[in-house]
Design a protein around this motif. Structure first.
Motif, PDB file in Angstrom:
ATOM      1  N   THR A  69       0.824  -1.190   0.000  1.00 54.27           N
ATOM      2  CA  THR A  69       0.000   0.000   0.000  1.00 54.27           C
ATOM      3  C   THR A  69       0.864   1.247   0.000  1.00 54.27           C
ATOM      4  N   THR A  70       0.255   2.387  -0.162  1.00 54.69           N
ATOM      5  CA  THR A  70       0.935   3.675  -0.163  1.00 54.69           C
ATOM      6  C   THR A  70       0.447   4.506   1.013  1.00 54.69           C
ATOM      7  N   ARG A  71       1.348   5.172   1.678  1.00 49.64           N
ATOM      8  CA  ARG A  71       0.978   5.992   2.826  1.00 49.64           C
ATOM      9  C   ARG A  71       0.043   7.133   2.383  1.00 49.64           C
ATOM     10  N   VAL A  72      -0.989   7.371   3.167  1.00 47.69           N
ATOM     11  CA  VAL A  72      -1.886   8.486   2.900  1.00 47.69           C
ATOM     12  C   VAL A  72      -1.176   9.781   3.274  1.00 47.69           C
ATOM     13  N   PRO A  73      -1.115  10.741   2.362  1.00 50.73           N
ATOM     14  CA  PRO A  73      -0.394  11.987   2.668  1.00 50.73           C
ATOM     15  C   PRO A  73      -1.114  12.817   3.722  1.00 50.73           C
ATOM     16  N   GLU A  74      -0.409  13.756   4.314  1.00 52.32           N
ATOM     17  CA  GLU A  74      -0.991  14.581   5.365  1.00 52.32           C
ATOM     18  C   GLU A  74      -2.034  15.550   4.817  1.00 52.32           C
ATOM     19  N   THR A  75      -1.853  15.960   3.549  1.00 50.12           N
ATOM     20  CA  THR A  75      -2.859  16.814   2.902  1.00 50.12           C
ATOM     21  C   THR A  75      -3.061  16.338   1.470  1.00 50.12           C
ATOM     22  N   ILE A  76      -4.228  16.662   0.927  1.00 51.73           N
ATOM     23  CA  ILE A  76      -4.549  16.308  -0.456  1.00 51.73           C
ATOM     24  C   ILE A  76      -5.061  17.561  -1.156  1.00 51.73           C
ATOM     25  N   ASP A  77      -4.632  17.729  -2.383  1.00 51.56           N
ATOM     26  CA  ASP A  77      -5.027  18.890  -3.180  1.00 51.56           C
ATOM     27  C   ASP A  77      -6.443  18.704  -3.713  1.00 51.56           C
ATOM     28  N   VAL A  78      -7.345  19.561  -3.309  1.00 49.60           N
ATOM     29  CA  VAL A  78      -8.722  19.564  -3.812  1.00 49.60           C
ATOM     30  C   VAL A  78      -8.977  20.921  -4.448  1.00 49.60           C
ATOM     31  N   ASP A  79      -8.984  20.954  -5.755  1.00 50.02           N
ATOM     32  CA  ASP A  79      -9.220  22.197  -6.492  1.00 50.02           C
ATOM     33  C   ASP A  79      -8.276  23.314  -6.040  1.00 50.02           C
ATOM     34  N   GLY A  80      -6.987  22.938  -5.883  1.00 51.35           N
ATOM     35  CA  GLY A  80      -5.986  23.931  -5.525  1.00 51.35           C
ATOM     36  C   GLY A  80      -5.907  24.249  -4.058  1.00 51.35           C
ATOM     37  N   THR A  81      -6.654  23.554  -3.214  1.00 52.82           N
ATOM     38  CA  THR A  81      -6.649  23.782  -1.770  1.00 52.82           C
ATOM     39  C   THR A  81      -6.073  22.560  -1.069  1.00 52.82           C
ATOM     40  N   ALA A  82      -5.173  22.780  -0.135  1.00 54.00           N
ATOM     41  CA  ALA A  82      -4.589  21.682   0.641  1.00 54.00           C
ATOM     42  C   ALA A  82      -5.549  21.294   1.756  1.00 54.00           C
ATOM     43  N   VAL A  83      -6.159  20.126   1.633  1.00 54.20           N
ATOM     44  CA  VAL A  83      -7.131  19.643   2.620  1.00 54.20           C
ATOM     45  C   VAL A  83      -6.450  18.617   3.518  1.00 54.20           C
ATOM     46  N   PRO A  84      -6.517  18.782   4.842  1.00 53.34           N
ATOM     47  CA  PRO A  84      -5.869  17.815   5.738  1.00 53.34           C
ATOM     48  C   PRO A  84      -6.549  16.449   5.663  1.00 53.34           C
ATOM     49  N   THR A  85      -5.778  15.418   5.979  1.00 54.48           N
ATOM     50  CA  THR A  85      -6.319  14.052   6.008  1.00 54.48           C
ATOM     51  C   THR A  85      -6.244  13.503   7.422  1.00 54.48           C
ATOM     52  N   ASP A  86      -6.978  12.455   7.632  1.00 51.34           N
ATOM     53  CA  ASP A  86      -6.969  11.745   8.905  1.00 51.34           C
ATOM     54  C   ASP A  86      -7.062  10.261   8.570  1.00 51.34           C
ATOM     55  N   VAL A  87      -6.372   9.420   9.291  1.00 55.40           N
ATOM     56  CA  VAL A  87      -6.337   7.984   9.011  1.00 55.40           C
ATOM     57  C   VAL A  87      -6.729   7.216  10.264  1.00 55.40           C
ATOM     58  N   ILE A  88      -7.726   6.326  10.103  1.00 62.81           N
ATOM     59  CA  ILE A  88      -8.236   5.512  11.208  1.00 62.81           C
ATOM     60  C   ILE A  88      -8.152   4.054  10.808  1.00 62.81           C
ATOM     61  N   GLU A  89      -7.789   3.199  11.726  1.00 62.96           N
ATOM     62  CA  GLU A  89      -7.728   1.768  11.436  1.00 62.96           C
ATOM     63  C   GLU A  89      -9.123   1.160  11.611  1.00 62.96           C
ATOM     64  N   ARG A  90      -9.674   0.667  10.510  1.00 63.74           N
ATOM     65  CA  ARG A  90     -11.040   0.166  10.564  1.00 63.74           C
ATOM     66  C   ARG A  90     -11.369  -0.591   9.287  1.00 63.74           C
ATOM     67  N   SER A  91     -12.159  -1.664   9.404  1.00 61.97           N
ATOM     68  CA  SER A  91     -12.678  -2.370   8.225  1.00 61.97           C
ATOM     69  C   SER A  91     -14.144  -2.661   8.451  1.00 61.97           C
ATOM     70  N   TYR A  92     -14.829  -3.056   7.365  1.00 66.14           N
ATOM     71  CA  TYR A  92     -16.285  -3.155   7.413  1.00 66.14           C
ATOM     72  C   TYR A  92     -16.766  -4.525   6.939  1.00 66.14           C
TER      73      TYR A  92
END
Length: 630
Positions: A69-92
């Protein structure tokens, strides 16, 4: 794979609508990562800023190596805006998997009328929950709303039988039919299905919440919700992630599916004893908005999944109502003016049918021989179909009632206008003579149980009975001269005569009646028109004893056995129950064996003592009300 931010991204705020569009466009792509189980909009660390929140099977460096897998980055670009991310361990996992046998309770038993919040399933599945009773937009047919994996599943097909309770809770599925699978969807719009209600009555109010959902909401973070489910009953939660795209494995052949939804966590102010807001078997439950300490009529989401085994973080997933509605094409309320019970069989009161003990003494429905039982259209476990104040035993071969049994409370009558005729949606149309039989001819739609007899009780109760009386199951074909031929209305006025002239203990009657089927009945348009009809009227006298007056309206001269006439005239006769049993093939012995006052004067008046000794039959023609023995 995950798109990392670039130096061009601006660290400014972004609207939830922008994030929602981003997830709809890119969410399924993120789920291609074997470690990512969902992506949605949430609050960072549970109480921080709005973020793109990811759930993963495993966190840490070991997961990155073992799961490719690839590490989820701390922010993601959404229409030119850096949006913070959060990662939780969980499955469904879907909420239909049952971990261990559980004690049977009322939600897991057969319930009539069926209600949201109780057990249901495809006949080959296990058990889930009825979410809501809704209505097919195009036909108005009442339907069960639940999940794809509850009503359809990997082995299901459109048209399959749906049972209530689910087969896991009661394996006697042949007796528990509740409907047929109508439509379903499994995909980005949700995990959802509709089943057309058949052979069962229904109550739209949610079990143990006692509200009828009539509106829909699009939930926001922090909204409080409540659901009524088969396994965990009533539980409360708080919306903590919205616009989620979750990856669920439904087994073969459906496999992994990306499902659009939102996430619900426990409400810390209303935690269940075991901390579980959902368990296996709750799938299909309807989450409702919870406000001011009670459930509202606002449909918030369709529950379909919870945390998988071994996950400590309690939560639930629910499909958005508007998405589910769009895919399944239903409405929450029937298109009616509300004045009458709807054609979809919406109930103002439970349809409990004919009451054999209505008089205080037993006046039971007629018994059926083995062959007549085979001919009867079954309803649940019985051979008669319950309505409001009456029941119908429907002949599958003749497509009309073999008999109708009804109760009359003369002290509670309500006058109401006539309704239009319609098929009973609970009964297969192939067993009902509908409008096509009566158009462009001289055949009338004749009520067996009189409409006026049934309209009593509260206004809502009387309206429902009035509407019920116009289902074709209570209708028999009669020539247009039928009423003219029945001795100036004598046939229709027999009940009134009993009320007016009999010494009644209470102003109550129990009546049974129907056509007398004969092999030589007149064939017409693929059916046969009965030549005769019968009626038995039971009442209790002021001496506390049960009495019964029985009659036949026929084209045959019952006294002289003349050749049968074509369609006119009809003649009215008073007969004994023994004679009625011979003519109809029905068993009235349960009435005859009760404390029934016989009518010896019926025999003496027609001077048939010799005939009585030979056949135990007594018949007298009724030409006026004074000829009736009561």
């Amino acid at each position: 794979m995950v798109r990392k931010t670039t130096g061009r991204a601006k660290s400014t705020s972004v609207s939830e609508d922008d994030l929602r569009r981003f997830i709809r466009a890119k969410g399924a792509d993120y789920l291609n990562d074997p470690n990512i189980t969902s992506v949605g909009i949430g609050l960072k660390n549970g109480n921080g800023p709005v973020c793109l929140q990811f759930t993963v099977r495993q966190k840490g460096e070991s997961a990155l190596e073992s799961l490719s897998t690839t590490r989820v980055p701390e922010t993601i670009d959404v229409d030119g805006t850096a949006v913070p991310t959060d990662v939780i361990e969980r499955s469904y996992a879907p909420s239909y998997k049952l971990v261990e046998p559980e004690q049977i309770d009322l939600r897991k038993q057969r319930i009539d009328p069926i209600r949201p919040g109780v057990s249901v399933s495809h006949i080959a599945e296990t058990a889930g929950t009825i979410g809501l009773i809704v209505f097919d937009r195009s036909t108005g047919t009442p339907c069960i709303l639940s999940n794809w994996h509850v009503l359809h599943g990997n082995m299901g097909r459109i048209g399959d039988t749906i049972v209530q309770p689910g087969s896991y809770d009661d394996n006697n599925t042949s007796q528990n039919g509740a409907g047929q699978l109508l439509r379903s969807h499994l995909g980005a719009a949700g995990d959802c299905a509709l089943a057309r209600i058949r052979l069962r009555d229904y109550d739209r109010s949610v079990y143990a919440l006692d509200v009828v959902p009539t509106r829909m909401a699009r939930v926001s973070l922090g909204d409080k919700v409540i659901k009524s489910g088969r396994t965990t009953a009533n539980t409360q939660g708080i919306v903590r992630r919205v616009d989620v795209m979750a990856k669920i494995n439904y087994g073969s052949p459906a496999g992994e599916q990306a499902i659009g939804c939102f996430e619900i966590g426990p409400d810390p102010d209303a935690l269940p004893d075991d901390g579980e807001i959902s368990k296996g078997g709750d799938s299909g439950s309807a989450w409702l908005i919870f406000d001011k300490g009670k459930a509202t009529d606002i449909f918030a989401g369709l529950h379909f999944a919870g945390e998988s085994d071994g996950v400590a973080d309690e939560h639930a997933l629910a499909c958005y109502p508007a998405s589910v509605q769009k895919k399944l094409d239903f409405i929450l309320e029937p298109e009616t003016d509300g004045a009458e019970a709807s054609e979809g069989m919406e109930t103002a009161v439970p349809r409990s049918g004919y009451d054999a003990d209505f008089l205080g003494l037993a006046f039971p429905e007629p018994g059926l021989s083995t062959s007549l039982k085979r001919d009867a259209v079954n309803f649940g476990r019985g051979q008669s179909i319950p309505y409001t104040h009456f029941s119908v035993c429907l002949s599958s071969k003749r497509r009309m009632a073999r008999y109708v049994a009804w109760n009359i409370d003369g002290a509670k009558m309500v006058k109401l206008p006539r309704n239009g005729f319609s098929l009973d949606p609970r009964i297969d149309a192939k067993y009902q003579l509908g409008d096509e039989f009566y158009v462009d001819n001289r055949i009338d739609r004749g009520h067996i149980a009189r409409r006026a007899d049934l309209c009593w009780g509260s206004v809502a109760e009387a309206r429902q009975a009035n509407s019920d009386s116009f289902y074709f199951t209570n209708i028999a074909p009669q020539h247009e001269r039928y009423n003219q031929s029945s001795r100036k209305g004598l046939w229709g006025g027999l009940e009134n005569l009993i009320f007016e002239q009999a010494e009644l203990q209470d102003i109550r009657l129990s009546v049974q009646g129907g056509p007398i089927f004969g092999d030589d009945d007149i064939p017409y348009r693929g059916a046969q028109i009965p030549r005769a009809f019968w009626k038995a009227i039971g009442y209790v006298g002021t001496d506390g004893k049960l009495r019964c007056a029985s009659f036949v309206l026929s084209q045959e001269n019952l006294l002289n056995d003349l050749e049968t006439l074509d369609l006119d005239p009809f003649r009215l006769y008073q007969v004994t129950l023994e004679d009625l049993a011979v003519r109809t093939g029905l068993d009235f012995s349960a009435i005859q064996q009760s404390d029934l006052v016989r009518h010896p004067e019926l025999v003496s008046r027609v001077n048939m003592r010799e005939a009585l000794e030979r056949s135990a039959s007594a018949v007298v023609e009724i030409r006026a009300f004074t000829d009736v023995v009561i």
